[in-house]
Scaffold this motif. Structure first.
Motif, mmCIF file in Angstrom:
data_model
loop_
_atom_site.group_PDB
_atom_site.id
_atom_site.type_symbol
_atom_site.label_atom_id
_atom_site.label_comp_id
_atom_site.label_asym_id
_atom_site.label_seq_id
_atom_site.Cartn_x
_atom_site.Cartn_y
_atom_site.Cartn_z
ATOM 1 N N ILE A 181 30.087 42.449 35.719
ATOM 2 C CA ILE A 181 30.082 41.133 36.340
ATOM 3 C C ILE A 181 31.533 40.793 36.598
ATOM 4 O O ILE A 181 32.361 40.833 35.688
ATOM 5 C CB ILE A 181 29.421 40.068 35.443
ATOM 6 N N THR A 182 31.859 40.514 37.864
ATOM 7 C CA THR A 182 33.242 40.204 38.227
ATOM 8 C C THR A 182 33.290 38.860 38.942
ATOM 9 O O THR A 182 32.301 38.401 39.504
ATOM 10 C CB THR A 182 33.853 41.290 39.138
ATOM 11 N N SER A 183 34.463 38.271 38.919
ATOM 12 C CA SER A 183 34.652 36.979 39.552
ATOM 13 C C SER A 183 35.385 37.126 40.872
ATOM 14 O O SER A 183 36.382 37.835 40.961
ATOM 15 C CB SER A 183 35.453 36.053 38.630
ATOM 16 N N GLY A 184 34.884 36.402 41.860
ATOM 17 C CA GLY A 184 35.588 36.293 43.127
ATOM 18 C C GLY A 184 36.430 35.024 43.176
ATOM 19 O O GLY A 184 37.049 34.726 44.184
ATOM 20 N N GLY A 185 36.447 34.273 42.050
ATOM 21 C CA GLY A 185 37.239 33.048 41.948
ATOM 22 C C GLY A 185 36.435 31.800 42.250
ATOM 23 O O GLY A 185 35.357 31.848 42.844
ATOM 24 N N GLY A 186 36.963 30.661 41.798
ATOM 25 C CA GLY A 186 36.377 29.366 42.091
ATOM 26 C C GLY A 186 35.132 29.024 41.291
ATOM 27 O O GLY A 186 34.386 28.127 41.674
ATOM 28 N N ASN A 187 34.902 29.711 40.171
ATOM 29 C CA ASN A 187 33.705 29.467 39.369
ATOM 30 C C ASN A 187 33.968 28.455 38.265
ATOM 31 O O ASN A 187 35.057 28.406 37.696
ATOM 32 C CB ASN A 187 33.226 30.778 38.739
ATOM 33 N N PRO A 194 42.598 33.016 38.884
ATOM 34 C CA PRO A 194 43.347 31.746 38.703
ATOM 35 C C PRO A 194 42.549 30.501 39.086
ATOM 36 O O PRO A 194 42.778 29.432 38.525
ATOM 37 C CB PRO A 194 44.557 31.914 39.628
ATOM 38 N N THR A 195 41.611 30.625 40.008
ATOM 39 C CA THR A 195 40.852 29.452 40.448
ATOM 40 C C THR A 195 39.570 29.243 39.637
ATOM 41 O O THR A 195 38.827 28.296 39.894
ATOM 42 C CB THR A 195 40.496 29.564 41.942
ATOM 43 N N ASP A 196 39.278 30.121 38.671
ATOM 44 C CA ASP A 196 38.121 29.947 37.808
ATOM 45 C C ASP A 196 38.391 28.899 36.749
ATOM 46 O O ASP A 196 39.538 28.667 36.350
ATOM 47 C CB ASP A 196 37.769 31.265 37.102
ATOM 48 N N THR A 218 31.137 34.088 42.932
ATOM 49 C CA THR A 218 32.210 33.368 43.616
ATOM 50 C C THR A 218 31.813 31.918 43.869
ATOM 51 O O THR A 218 30.712 31.645 44.363
ATOM 52 C CB THR A 218 32.538 34.046 44.965
ATOM 53 N N SER A 219 32.726 31.006 43.541
ATOM 54 C CA SER A 219 32.551 29.575 43.812
ATOM 55 C C SER A 219 31.191 29.056 43.363
ATOM 56 O O SER A 219 30.487 28.377 44.120
ATOM 57 C CB SER A 219 32.770 29.280 45.305
ATOM 58 N N SER A 220 30.839 29.373 42.128
ATOM 59 C CA SER A 220 29.525 28.999 41.602
ATOM 60 C C SER A 220 29.656 28.268 40.271
ATOM 61 O O SER A 220 30.699 28.314 39.624
ATOM 62 C CB SER A 220 28.667 30.254 41.425
ATOM 63 N N ILE A 221 28.583 27.601 39.866
ATOM 64 C CA ILE A 221 28.506 26.901 38.593
ATOM 65 C C ILE A 221 27.466 27.613 37.733
ATOM 66 O O ILE A 221 26.348 27.874 38.200
ATOM 67 C CB ILE A 221 28.098 25.429 38.796
ATOM 68 N N VAL A 222 27.844 27.909 36.479
ATOM 69 C CA VAL A 222 26.918 28.556 35.545
ATOM 70 C C VAL A 222 27.015 27.810 34.225
ATOM 71 O O VAL A 222 28.083 27.769 33.612
ATOM 72 C CB VAL A 222 27.260 30.044 35.345
ATOM 73 N N GLU A 223 25.882 27.220 33.771
ATOM 74 C CA GLU A 223 25.945 26.424 32.554
ATOM 75 C C GLU A 223 24.595 26.297 31.850
ATOM 76 O O GLU A 223 23.551 26.532 32.436
ATOM 77 C CB GLU A 223 26.486 25.029 32.855
ATOM 78 N N ASP A 224 24.685 25.933 30.579
ATOM 79 C CA ASP A 224 23.536 25.548 29.754
ATOM 80 C C ASP A 224 22.463 26.609 29.578
ATOM 81 O O ASP A 224 21.264 26.300 29.585
ATOM 82 C CB ASP A 224 22.892 24.257 30.298
ATOM 83 N N SER A 225 22.854 27.862 29.390
ATOM 84 C CA SER A 225 21.872 28.911 29.107
ATOM 85 C C SER A 225 21.456 28.831 27.638
ATOM 86 O O SER A 225 22.279 28.577 26.761
ATOM 87 C CB SER A 225 22.467 30.288 29.384
#
Length: 184
Positions: free
Chosen positions: A157-163, A175-177, A123-130
């Motif tokens: 792995i599920t989303s709580g949104g805002g990612n 919707p907020t991902d 939730t509300s996280s940034i994931v990049e550049d693996s």
């Protein structure tokens, strides 16, 4: 634990900085305002590995340059131990973590990996550049991009949104991902 810095730790098996194992009495681990840099594990969870009934919450933390065969930064669950694990991640950043998988092609999860009976909510996280890295087994192409998130049979792995995720591997379906978006 709050305001901790874990750097250059390693494990010959899993959980380079933290191996949170419930065993007979499942626990709850809370990690807040912490950084995990350049930690490694031969198999699961370069920074954190949770299994055997553990409940882990990660808040306001940063994971960079961590490496493992599966879950370069965080891994939930263990195929050889019953009980699984639940990991909840809120307001975290995962950047530049590596996973090698087994001989290329596996969804090894450069940042996050859920084993069977393991679940991760992001939730509300940034994931990049693996990227793909040489941790346990020789990968096909070291340095190539790999999916940020991966699962094994039954892992979720599920989303709580805002990612904000720079690929479509982290189940960012709210919707907020913002999947396939670089954070810059």
């Amino acid at each position: 634990m709050r305001r901790m810095h874990f750097e250059d730790n390693s494990a010959g098996w899993s959980g380079g900085a933290i191996a949170s194992l419930g065993d007979l009495f499942p626990n709850t681990l809370v990690v807040e305002d912490s950084t995990f840099v350049a930690n490694s594990a031969a198999l699961n969870g370069g920074a954190i590995m949770a299994s055997r009934g553990e409940n882990v919450t990660i808040r306001n933390s940063t994971f960079t340059g961590n490496a493992a065969a599966f879950g370069g930064a965080v891994s939930a669950g263990d195929p050889e131990s019953p009980g699984g694990a639940n990991v909840t991640i809120l307001h975290a950043t995962f950047a530049g973590n590596t996973a090698s998988g087994f001989q290329g092609g596996d969804a090894a999860g450069g940042a996050l990996f859920a084993e069977p009976d393991g679940s991760i909510t992001l939730t509300s996280s940034i994931v990049e550049d693996s990227t793909e890295g040489p941790v346990m087994l020789v990968p096909v192409a070291i340095g190539d991009p790999v999916p940020n998130c991966g699962t094994a049979d039954g892992g979720t792995i599920t989303s709580g949104g805002g990612n904000v995720v720079d690929d479509a591997s982290c189940s960012t379906d709210q919707p907020t991902d913002q999947p396939d978006t670089a954070a810059n």
